[in-house]
Motif scaffolding. Structure first.
Motif, short mmCIF file in Angstrom:
data_model
loop_
_atom_site.label_atom_id
_atom_site.label_comp_id
_atom_site.label_asym_id
_atom_site.label_seq_id
_atom_site.Cartn_x
_atom_site.Cartn_y
_atom_site.Cartn_z
N LEU A 20 1.60 -7.38 9.92
CA LEU A 20 0.73 -8.48 9.52
C LEU A 20 0.73 -8.72 8.02
CD1 LEU A 20 -2.53 -8.11 11.66
CD2 LEU A 20 -0.98 -10.06 11.65
N PHE A 21 0.69 -7.64 7.26
CA PHE A 21 0.40 -7.76 5.83
C PHE A 21 1.55 -7.32 4.92
CE2 PHE A 21 -3.72 -6.88 7.98
CZ PHE A 21 -4.30 -8.12 7.78
N GLN A 22 2.65 -6.81 5.49
CA GLN A 22 3.78 -6.35 4.69
C GLN A 22 3.33 -5.33 3.64
OE1 GLN A 22 3.53 -10.13 4.98
NE2 GLN A 22 4.27 -9.48 6.98
N ILE A 23 2.57 -4.35 4.08
CA ILE A 23 2.08 -3.29 3.21
C ILE A 23 2.44 -1.94 3.84
CG2 ILE A 23 0.15 -4.61 2.26
CD1 ILE A 23 -1.63 -3.05 4.30
N ASP A 24 2.32 -0.89 3.05
CA ASP A 24 2.47 0.47 3.57
C ASP A 24 1.09 1.02 3.88
OD1 ASP A 24 3.04 3.06 4.19
OD2 ASP A 24 3.60 3.65 2.15
N PRO A 25 0.73 1.14 5.17
CA PRO A 25 -0.62 1.55 5.54
C PRO A 25 -0.78 3.06 5.75
CG PRO A 25 0.51 0.75 7.47
CD PRO A 25 1.51 0.73 6.34
N ASP A 46 -0.03 -14.41 -3.85
CA ASP A 46 1.35 -14.68 -3.41
C ASP A 46 1.76 -13.69 -2.32
OD1 ASP A 46 1.59 -16.76 -5.22
OD2 ASP A 46 2.36 -15.46 -6.80
N THR A 47 1.22 -12.49 -2.39
CA THR A 47 1.46 -11.46 -1.38
C THR A 47 0.14 -10.77 -1.08
OG1 THR A 47 1.95 -9.78 -3.07
CG2 THR A 47 3.82 -11.05 -2.20
N TRP A 48 0.15 -9.94 -0.03
CA TRP A 48 -1.02 -9.13 0.27
C TRP A 48 -1.07 -7.93 -0.67
CZ3 TRP A 48 -4.83 -10.55 3.44
CH2 TRP A 48 -4.57 -11.55 4.39
N THR A 49 -2.27 -7.61 -1.13
CA THR A 49 -2.47 -6.47 -2.02
C THR A 49 -3.56 -5.58 -1.45
OG1 THR A 49 -1.89 -7.79 -3.95
CG2 THR A 49 -3.07 -5.74 -4.36
N LEU A 50 -3.25 -4.29 -1.34
CA LEU A 50 -4.23 -3.31 -0.89
C LEU A 50 -4.98 -2.78 -2.09
CD1 LEU A 50 -5.44 -1.42 1.31
CD2 LEU A 50 -3.62 0.18 0.70
N GLN A 51 -6.30 -2.78 -2.01
CA GLN A 51 -7.13 -2.25 -3.09
C GLN A 51 -8.18 -1.32 -2.49
OE1 GLN A 51 -7.57 -4.79 -6.59
NE2 GLN A 51 -7.49 -6.54 -5.19
#
Length: 198
Positions: A20-25, A46-51
């Protein structure tokens, strides 16, 4: 109210978040997160950011010592656009999504865990803030709450504003009235199970 959340991701939940988010979970497990502790949230530019930030929003103009006087870990969806603590974040780019594996409630003083039975994460509407602006800023977030769906009415009179994936963009980017409607109406009954914890 939502006063305890869980972030213990299964492989299936990680796969969903990655897609969904193109992140490393692959985050550290957090079996039970309380207000004022660190919670993960996702923002979108522009992209998903994990904070990660303090669970308990610090409103603009306040520093942490002053913010501690207020219970800002939940924000009622009905009043987001006029609440002094939350309206700035709601109207000015402060919307976010909190990924959870579950949340907890205490109906009749018996603790229950509420989660999806299909190995999918819960996606919760939230707000975030960075205060004070500039260097050394402290990130914080809050969980939006709404009236319960019919299947959770016997658990508590409030629940997190859970989002279906089709409504993520509207929550994050739509004008305030539409985003508010999504927070109040995205979720539907029958998608979670309630399990006693002991």
């Amino acid at each position: 109210m939502c006063g305890r959340i869980e972030l213990t991701l299964t492989e299936g939940m990680q796969d969903t978040l990655r897609d969904l988010f193109q992140i490393d979970p692959s985050w550290p497990t957090q079996p039970e997160i309380s207000p004022t502790q660190q919670a993960h949230f996702l923002t979108h530019g522009d992209t998903w950011t994990l904070q990660s930030g303090r669970w308990g929003l610090i409103p603009p103009g306040l520093e942490l010592p002053a913010a501690k006087k207020y219970a800002t870990f939940n924000a009622r969806a009905e009043t987001l656009d006029r609440s002094p603590s939350f309206k700035a974040a709601f109207k000015s780019g402060g919307r976010c999504v909190l990924p959870l594996s579950a949340f907890f409630e205490w109906p009749k003083k018996n603790k229950v865990r509420i989660a999806r039975p299909d190995d999918k994460p819960l996606l919760v509407a939230g707000l975030w803030s960075a205060q004070p602006p500039g260097e050394g800023k402290l990130l914080s977030c809050t969980v939006i709450t709404r009236p319960p769906t019919d299947d959770l009415a016997g658990v508590h009179d409030r629940m997190p504003a859970l989002l279906l994936t089709r409504d993520l963009d509207a929550w994050l980017n739509a004008p305030a009235p539409e985003a508010k409607a999504v927070a109040l109406g995205s979720w539907r009954p029958g998608l979670v199970t309630v399990t006693p914890t002991s």
